[in-house]
Design an enzyme around this catalytic site. Sequence first.
Site, short mmCIF file in Angstrom:
data_model
loop_
_atom_site.label_atom_id
_atom_site.label_comp_id
_atom_site.label_asym_id
_atom_site.label_seq_id
_atom_site.Cartn_x
_atom_site.Cartn_y
_atom_site.Cartn_z
N HIS A 219 1.36 3.88 2.31
CA HIS A 219 1.88 2.52 2.34
C HIS A 219 0.88 1.46 1.88
CE1 HIS A 219 5.23 -0.01 3.60
NE2 HIS A 219 4.36 -0.85 4.16
N ASP B 296 3.83 8.00 2.05
CA ASP B 296 4.15 6.79 2.80
C ASP B 296 5.08 7.12 3.97
OD1 ASP B 296 4.89 4.22 3.63
OD2 ASP B 296 4.90 3.44 1.58
N SER C 218 6.36 -4.15 0.81
CA SER C 218 6.92 -3.85 2.12
C SER C 218 7.94 -4.90 2.55
CB SER C 218 5.79 -3.68 3.13
OG SER C 218 6.24 -3.11 4.32
#
Length: 398
Positions: A374, A341, A176
């Site tokens: 995610h 995600d 991320s």
Amino acid sequence: MAMKTVTSLTLLLLLFAVLAAGRGTKISRELESSNDEDGICQLIVKTKGYSCEEHKVTTKDGFILSMQRIPTGRSGTKGGPKPPVLLQHGLISDASTWLALSPDESLGFILADNGFDVWLGNVRGTNYSSGHTSLGPNDPEYWDWSWDELVAYDLPAMFDYVHTQTGQKLHYVGHSLGTLMAFGAFSRHEVLSMVRSAALLSPIAYMGQMPSPLARAAADIFTAEVIYWLGVKEFAPGGGPVSKLVADICSHIDCSNFENVITGPNCCMNSSTPSLSHQQPTATKNMIHLAQMIRKGTIAMYDYGSDGDNNKHYGQATPPDYNITSIPNDLPLFLSYGGKDLLSDVKDVQTLIGVLSDHDPNKLVVQYRDDYAHLDFVYAVNAKQLVYSPLMAFFSSN
């Protein structure tokens, strides 16, 4: 208007409290109250039977960063020089991201057991990287940064330290925000002389098509800007008025599944109850920068809001772009993204892949997991088989 501001602020807090962050485990609560001599190594790594070293590195702008090193696997066999790998966590998290599950499921331990010299980074402002040569967390100037500074100072300092300690180029793993730091650094040709390859999980570069309605609402209402203008420079989701706001919203919403609402329906994490009440602090300015990316759909430096202020900082009326096409075409890249995600959205990742279309096809591996959201990339119980084994094979080939 006041209620709208409070509600949108709460949404923003909840959004970024789970973005690439840990799940509020007992371990992370212990970490908050421990010191450098009784920290991540002592509380997590050594208790699992691994050797571990605590290190400190100072950035050029004075922040003192904490790093942990796992030089060997559980066997303790040293052998010859091992390829170093730096693991970089995401937003409002710390290095415990890579150690949160069992040794057979956590990437930090898996890499150590498979012959890598593992280094874990903690960015500025987090509990173990809260030091500074002249400032303290109570000084507003301490929080005057966004991810631009993580690109310009934190990541180069960590790369340089590991490179100096090991005498080798590094493999890199980011999740991320850790991927955004890498894209920014690589595009500006920072650290390139020290990197072997990079594995980027849930890659963040473009955010303009993010489908999460909560994320878009929070960004569009400028809530981070509002609290910044009110003088709140430290963004600390786990305490004070922020904690009260989270508790209030959770009295009306089932927060036990709220992380799925924000990050996407994570398929493969264990059933332990998540918590949004404890996370690592970051700068409010950093939150504003990310919100700017969502609104504009670009990857650029922090926008100071006026031609004059931008000219003062950049010598031009608009913030400079991070030019992804300037990343060398022969830099080995492993991108892994998920179909569920909501933060590293499929359309945004495909935009990124399109920008990288001239990359050497022998140096670019793209993995797509249709069922992953995610947080699955760092917390899924099957990530070792589905993501980490291909990642290690990629490292071995580079």
